[in-house]
Scaffold this motif. Structure first.
Motif, PDB file in Angstrom:
ATOM      1  N   GLN A  26       0.731  -1.254   0.045  1.00 40.50           N
ATOM      2  CA  GLN A  26      -0.032   0.009  -0.089  1.00 40.50           C
ATOM      3  C   GLN A  26       0.811   1.390  -0.058  1.00 40.50           C
ATOM      4  O   GLN A  26       1.818   1.168   0.591  1.00 40.50           O
ATOM      5  CB  GLN A  26      -1.110  -0.070   1.213  1.00 40.50           C
ATOM      6  CG  GLN A  26      -2.003   0.879   1.390  1.00 40.50           C
ATOM      7  CD  GLN A  26      -1.442   2.123   1.997  1.00 40.50           C
ATOM      8  OE1 GLN A  26      -1.376   2.967   1.187  1.00 40.50           O
ATOM      9  NE2 GLN A  26      -0.920   2.169   2.978  1.00 40.50           N
ATOM     10  N   THR A  28       0.335   4.734   0.844  1.00 43.24           N
ATOM     11  CA  THR A  28       0.067   6.060   1.569  1.00 43.24           C
ATOM     12  C   THR A  28       1.011   6.029   2.777  1.00 43.24           C
ATOM     13  O   THR A  28       0.537   5.912   3.862  1.00 43.24           O
ATOM     14  CB  THR A  28      -1.410   5.989   2.046  1.00 43.24           C
ATOM     15  OG1 THR A  28      -2.246   5.853   0.957  1.00 43.24           O
ATOM     16  CG2 THR A  28      -1.746   7.389   2.437  1.00 43.24           C
ATOM     17  N   GLN A  63      -3.012  14.149  -1.941  1.00 43.42           N
ATOM     18  CA  GLN A  63      -3.217  13.279  -1.012  1.00 43.42           C
ATOM     19  C   GLN A  63      -2.219  13.597   0.265  1.00 43.42           C
ATOM     20  O   GLN A  63      -1.085  13.531  -0.362  1.00 43.42           O
ATOM     21  CB  GLN A  63      -3.042  11.826  -1.259  1.00 43.42           C
ATOM     22  CG  GLN A  63      -3.599  10.787  -0.626  1.00 43.42           C
ATOM     23  CD  GLN A  63      -3.504   9.496  -1.303  1.00 43.42           C
ATOM     24  OE1 GLN A  63      -4.168   9.177  -2.266  1.00 43.42           O
ATOM     25  NE2 GLN A  63      -2.626   8.411  -0.888  1.00 43.42           N
ATOM     26  N   THR A  73      -7.738  13.583   1.169  1.00 48.67           N
ATOM     27  CA  THR A  73      -7.518  13.788  -0.110  1.00 48.67           C
ATOM     28  C   THR A  73      -8.306  15.184  -0.419  1.00 48.67           C
ATOM     29  O   THR A  73      -9.423  15.690   0.410  1.00 48.67           O
ATOM     30  CB  THR A  73      -8.358  12.788  -0.989  1.00 48.67           C
ATOM     31  OG1 THR A  73      -9.642  12.871  -0.531  1.00 48.67           O
ATOM     32  CG2 THR A  73      -7.659  11.301  -0.964  1.00 48.67           C
ATOM     33  N   LYS A 107      -9.185   8.083   2.388  1.00 44.22           N
ATOM     34  CA  LYS A 107      -8.731   7.010   1.683  1.00 44.22           C
ATOM     35  C   LYS A 107      -8.228   5.852   2.779  1.00 44.22           C
ATOM     36  O   LYS A 107      -7.406   6.387   3.526  1.00 44.22           O
ATOM     37  CB  LYS A 107      -7.823   7.008   0.733  1.00 44.22           C
ATOM     38  CG  LYS A 107      -8.369   7.764  -0.618  1.00 44.22           C
ATOM     39  CD  LYS A 107      -7.162   7.713  -1.617  1.00 44.22           C
ATOM     40  CE  LYS A 107      -6.607   6.883  -2.214  1.00 44.22           C
ATOM     41  NZ  LYS A 107      -5.592   7.072  -3.317  1.00 44.22           N
ATOM     42  N   ASN A 113      -3.216  -2.610  -1.109  1.00 50.10           N
ATOM     43  CA  ASN A 113      -3.556  -1.842  -2.087  1.00 50.10           C
ATOM     44  C   ASN A 113      -5.371  -1.526  -2.205  1.00 50.10           C
ATOM     45  O   ASN A 113      -5.482  -0.798  -3.236  1.00 50.10           O
ATOM     46  CB  ASN A 113      -3.181  -2.577  -3.422  1.00 50.10           C
ATOM     47  CG  ASN A 113      -1.552  -2.692  -3.580  1.00 50.10           C
ATOM     48  OD1 ASN A 113      -1.010  -3.765  -3.014  1.00 50.10           O
ATOM     49  ND2 ASN A 113      -0.899  -1.880  -3.832  1.00 50.10           N
ATOM     50  N   GLY A 141     -11.626   1.328  -4.269  1.00 50.55           N
ATOM     51  CA  GLY A 141     -10.434   1.360  -5.293  1.00 50.55           C
ATOM     52  C   GLY A 141      -9.244   0.638  -5.040  1.00 50.55           C
ATOM     53  O   GLY A 141      -9.154  -0.001  -3.899  1.00 50.55           O
ATOM     54  N   TRP A 142      -8.185   0.676  -5.847  1.00 56.14           N
ATOM     55  CA  TRP A 142      -7.145  -0.171  -5.883  1.00 56.14           C
ATOM     56  C   TRP A 142      -6.001   0.965  -6.220  1.00 56.14           C
ATOM     57  O   TRP A 142      -6.057   1.715  -7.150  1.00 56.14           O
ATOM     58  CB  TRP A 142      -7.179  -1.111  -6.981  1.00 56.14           C
ATOM     59  CG  TRP A 142      -5.670  -2.139  -6.803  1.00 56.14           C
ATOM     60  CD1 TRP A 142      -5.678  -3.021  -6.274  1.00 56.14           C
ATOM     61  CD2 TRP A 142      -4.714  -1.660  -7.963  1.00 56.14           C
ATOM     62  NE1 TRP A 142      -4.338  -3.569  -6.435  1.00 56.14           N
ATOM     63  CE2 TRP A 142      -3.879  -2.711  -7.406  1.00 56.14           C
ATOM     64  CE3 TRP A 142      -4.592  -0.879  -8.701  1.00 56.14           C
ATOM     65  CZ2 TRP A 142      -2.668  -2.817  -8.268  1.00 56.14           C
ATOM     66  CZ3 TRP A 142      -3.418  -0.800  -9.334  1.00 56.14           C
ATOM     67  CH2 TRP A 142      -2.242  -1.972  -9.207  1.00 56.14           C
ATOM     68  N   ALA A 143      -5.035   0.738  -5.423  1.00 48.74           N
ATOM     69  CA  ALA A 143      -3.682   1.778  -5.711  1.00 48.74           C
ATOM     70  C   ALA A 143      -2.437   1.137  -5.519  1.00 48.74           C
ATOM     71  O   ALA A 143      -2.342   0.309  -4.554  1.00 48.74           O
ATOM     72  CB  ALA A 143      -3.956   3.104  -4.851  1.00 48.74           C
ATOM     73  N   TRP A 147      -0.175   3.944  -9.928  1.00 52.92           N
ATOM     74  CA  TRP A 147      -1.761   3.955 -10.411  1.00 52.92           C
ATOM     75  C   TRP A 147      -2.799   3.893  -9.285  1.00 52.92           C
ATOM     76  O   TRP A 147      -2.620   3.241  -8.522  1.00 52.92           O
ATOM     77  CB  TRP A 147      -2.033   2.604 -11.322  1.00 52.92           C
ATOM     78  CG  TRP A 147      -1.090   3.046 -12.511  1.00 52.92           C
ATOM     79  CD1 TRP A 147       0.275   2.213 -12.652  1.00 52.92           C
ATOM     80  CD2 TRP A 147      -1.283   3.797 -13.601  1.00 52.92           C
ATOM     81  NE1 TRP A 147       0.787   2.845 -13.881  1.00 52.92           N
ATOM     82  CE2 TRP A 147      -0.303   3.521 -14.605  1.00 52.92           C
ATOM     83  CE3 TRP A 147      -2.417   4.464 -14.029  1.00 52.92           C
ATOM     84  CZ2 TRP A 147      -0.137   4.068 -15.946  1.00 52.92           C
ATOM     85  CZ3 TRP A 147      -2.163   5.244 -15.306  1.00 52.92           C
ATOM     86  CH2 TRP A 147      -1.215   5.245 -16.231  1.00 52.92           C
ATOM     87  N   ASP A 148      -3.856   4.484  -9.493  1.00 52.83           N
ATOM     88  CA  ASP A 148      -5.144   4.430  -8.708  1.00 52.83           C
ATOM     89  C   ASP A 148      -6.412   4.239  -9.671  1.00 52.83           C
ATOM     90  O   ASP A 148      -6.540   5.309 -10.271  1.00 52.83           O
ATOM     91  CB  ASP A 148      -5.152   5.706  -8.092  1.00 52.83           C
ATOM     92  CG  ASP A 148      -6.062   5.771  -6.831  1.00 52.83           C
ATOM     93  OD1 ASP A 148      -7.236   5.163  -6.906  1.00 52.83           O
ATOM     94  OD2 ASP A 148      -6.030   6.639  -5.808  1.00 52.83           O
TER      95      ASP A 148
END
Length: 176
Positions: A26, A28, A63, A73, A107, A113, A141-143, A147-148
């Motif tokens: 992940q 973040t 973010q 965000t 988020k 992810n 979502g998937w990040a 990519w997000d």
């Protein structure tokens, strides 16, 4: 409906390719900023489906990671709901509906992810005499590090004319 199926198939294929080729933790990290530019597509719902069949736009998102699993965000950009043809006419169309969203949200990553997102804010309609709408937008979502990809429902409420969209955002992002 045919276009929606093509869009959904393309999105799922893209997600599968990204997951298969970019397995990362992940992304973040706490106390870090990220910036992303996204392409938005959607299907109008509610009153908007009376005059439009398709939404397309672009957004920028800043973010900030509070923890490794939670981020704040701030998102803005432009959405355009393209006017569809008037009933019985092949040349006359409804006017497009442009919206400038300004949203703040969170988020929250619940698995590697995968995240739940929620944003609220204001949407400024760009047509002459346009109104300001309250926006509420939950999504999944998937990040990864670059990519997000997120699916969401976005509701626009106010002035006795409420509508929404079911949308998909595909974004490229990087750490600042």
């Amino acid at each position: 409906m045919k276009n929606f199926k093509k869009l959904a198939a393309a999105a799922l294929t893209g997600v599968a390719l990204l997951i298969g080729t970019n397995v990362h933790a992940q992304t973040t990290p706490s106390n870090a900023f990220r910036f992303g530019i996204g392409l938005e597509t959607g299907l109008p719902t509610g009153n908007a489906s009376n005059f439009s069949n398709f939404e397309l736009g672009g957004t920028a998102r800043l973010q900030y990671g509070l923890t490794n699993d939670l981020a704040l965000t701030l998102t803005s950009g432009y959405y355009n709901m393209f006017g569809k043809h008037l009933p019985g006419s092949s040349t006359l169309k409804y006017s497009d509906n442009g919206i400038v969203p300004l949203k703040a949200g969170i988020k929250a990553f619940f698995a590697s992810n995968l995240y739940f997102g929620a944003e609220v804010g204001a949407g400024f309609e760009t047509a002459t005499g346009g109104n300001t709408k309250f926006i509420a937008s939950p999504g999944l979502g998937w990040a990864n590090k670059s990519w997000d990809i997120a699916a969401r429902y976005e509701n626009f409420a106010g002035q006795s004319n409420n509508y929404g969209l079911v949308g998909l955002r595909i974004a490229y992002g990087f750490q600042l």
